[in-house]
Design an enzyme around this catalytic site. Structure first.
Site, short mmCIF file in Angstrom:
data_model
loop_
_atom_site.label_atom_id
_atom_site.label_comp_id
_atom_site.label_asym_id
_atom_site.label_seq_id
_atom_site.Cartn_x
_atom_site.Cartn_y
_atom_site.Cartn_z
N GLU A 296 -2.46 3.24 6.06
CA GLU A 296 -1.44 4.39 5.42
C GLU A 296 -2.13 5.45 6.19
O GLU A 296 -3.57 5.41 6.49
CB GLU A 296 -1.93 4.17 3.72
CG GLU A 296 -1.82 3.86 2.60
CD GLU A 296 -1.76 3.33 2.06
OE1 GLU A 296 -1.99 5.30 1.41
OE2 GLU A 296 -1.98 3.23 1.32
C1 BGP Z 1 -2.57 6.97 -0.98
C2 BGP Z 1 -2.19 5.64 -2.85
C3 BGP Z 1 -0.80 5.34 -2.26
C4 BGP Z 1 -0.07 7.23 -2.08
C5 BGP Z 1 -1.00 7.58 -1.09
C6 BGP Z 1 -0.07 8.74 -1.10
O1 BGP Z 1 -3.93 6.84 -1.95
O2 BGP Z 1 -3.05 4.42 -1.50
O3 BGP Z 1 -0.49 4.72 -3.48
O4 BGP Z 1 -0.10 7.27 -3.59
O5 BGP Z 1 -2.15 8.05 -1.25
O6 BGP Z 1 -0.77 9.81 -1.94
P1 BGP Z 1 -0.46 10.70 -3.43
O7 BGP Z 1 0.68 9.75 -4.00
O8 BGP Z 1 -1.36 11.30 -4.42
O9 BGP Z 1 0.66 12.21 -2.51
#
Ligand code: BGP
Length: 460
Positions: A365
């Protein structure tokens, strides 16, 4: 001349999770996860009071969405199975509708030459398991291991990459230390118990996986957030060291080296924050070493030594050991409030190479959430040049790390299609594909077209 070529068969794709994309929250036999319950109880905790019920309707639109993935050049894609969909009572009976749905998704991905990367847990504890204590209770550890075994048995003949958890530290921190996720608790000892039991659950799933002799690989996805100290002063360096122990190495060391850092155990013991251990646990942890590590990277963490003396009678907190530090002139994603520091991705990969046996890994990610993206709409398409720039500037560092011998095998953006982001709901948009919440219409953004050429040419 300046073309950056990536290694052969590099994984280009994106990631999402079941609870953030499927919708159909309580359809076809799915039971409540803590997110469904919490939204029913306290909708005001969620941005614009949008809950997990519909999210991005992947449960209905999986076929169309996979066709879009193909269209933007994905060769791999991660999502997660929802435990509360597959085994609605947490243990026992498997839900045939869930099996049908996940089979459809996996088969359709493979039919489109997109490798399915399947994660088993993305912050989504079934309520029936939370009611008996969630990760505080060892019975849940065993129930999870059984759920994992079921998944391997049902889908393991086709899934080539499995992941036990996504960012296991997030439910620990947000649910039990800072109380901004369910069950909204402030209790460090509970948090360390939850973290420890999550690791035991991970190891038991790895053991089940190995016993089944599957030809695929098993991994875990960690959000590794490098800790940078304000200065080279020993007190600042020590602050960064403790932060690294608490927030990175507490999960990274056991899953790659098979044991916890002694320094972390000493620190927790000194402050009476060690969870209860049983005979045989250390051996169990030793069996949780993974084949593949997913690295989520969004932002660095900058720290300095504490400026004030801690009240020893206050409840134990990670902040006893550091103060946050704001670097002058830092680059920000103002929508999310996160610093953008591209070199962090290189530092993580280099650390894995130098201190963790250069374990095979990939960027699982990375991404940029932007509020009000419709302001960038031109002729029906979001012109997200800032996202292309964000991805490219991180990929530059991934490329450099690979050139220097780091074992990084792919890059997945968060996320494929704008999805539901927990308490932020749909505030910030992250996708290669935009989603009209009213009509559920999907439209490829400029970045989606750009990534297609990157994937086809295996570089840029
Ligand atoms: C990561 C998670 C995701 C996603 C992403 C974006 O920590 O694995 O599930 O949500 O962050 O962050 P946020 O949704 O808090 O903006």
């Amino acid at each position: 001349m300046n073309f950056k070529r990536f290694p052969k068969s590099f994984w280009w794709g994106s990631a999402t999770s079941g609870p953030q994309s499927e919708g159909a929250a309580l359809k076809d036999g799915k039971s409540h996860s803590i997110w469904d319950l919490w939204f029913e109880q306290q909708a005001e905790c969620f941005h614009n009071q949008v809950g997990p019920e519909d999210t991005s309707t992947f449960y209905e639109n999986w076929k169309e969405d996979i066709a879009l993935m193909k269209q933007i050049g994905h060769n791999s894609f991660r999502t997660s199975i929802q435990w509360s969909r597959l085994i609605p009572d947490g243990v026992g009976e498997v839900n045939p509708k869930a099996v049908e749905f996940y089979n459809n998704v996996i088969n359709e991905l493979i039919a489109n030459d997109i490798e399915p990367f399947i994660n088993l847990y993305h912050f989504d504890m079934p309520v029936c398991m939370q009611e008996i204590g969630g990760w505080e209770n060892r019975k849940v550890v065993d129930a999870y291991a059984e759920y994992a075994r079921q998944c391997f048995g049902l889908f393991g003949d086709r899934v080539s990459k499995w992941f036990t958890f996504n960012e296991p530290i997030v439910p620990v921190k947000q649910g039990y230390v800072y109380a901004n996720h369910y069950p909204q608790t402030h209790d460090f000892l509970k948090a360390s118990t939850v973290a420890y039991h999550t690791m035991l659950a991970h190891s038991k799933a790895v053991i089940a996986f190995r016993e089944m002799n599957l030809s695929s690989e098993i991994g875990i996805i960690l959000n590794l957030t490098p800790a940078y100290s304000r200065s080279e002063h020993p007190a600042d360096l020590e602050a960064a060291n403790v932060v690294d122990l608490l927030f990175n190495r507490s999960f990274l060391d056991p899953v790659t080296l098979g044991h916890y850092p002694q320094e972390l155990l000493n620190l927790l013991a000194e402050h009476k924050q060690l969870p209860l251990c049983r005979d045989g646990d250390a051996q169990l942890i030793g069996q949780g070493i993974v084949d593949l590590l997913g690295v989520n990277y969004y932002e660095p963490r900058r720290v300095q030594a504490k400026q004030h003396v801690v009240n020893p009678n206050s409840s134990f907190m990670p902040e006893w050991f550091y103060d946050p530090y704001i670097k002058p002139g830092r680059k920000m994603n103002v929508h999310r409030g996160w610093e953008i520091y591209e070199k962090g991705i290189y530092d993580i990969l280099t650390n894995l190479k130098e201190n963790y046996g250069n374990i095979p890994c990939f960027i699982s990610e990375n991404g940029m959430g932007v509020e009000g993206e419709n302001q960038f709409l031109q002729d029906g398409q979001i012109q997200d040049d800032y996202r292309i720039e964000f991805i490219k500037s991180h990929l530059d560092y991934v490329h450099q790390a690979i050139e220097e011998g780091c074992h990084c095998k792919g890059y997945h953006l968060w996320t494929f299609i704008d999805c539901w982001s927990w308490i932020n709901s749909y505030k910030n948009r992250y996708g290669f594909i935009s989603l009209d919440l009213e009509t559920q219409k999907r439209t490829i953004k400029k970045s989606g077209e750009w990534i297609k050429t990157v994937s086809q040419e295996n570089g840029y």
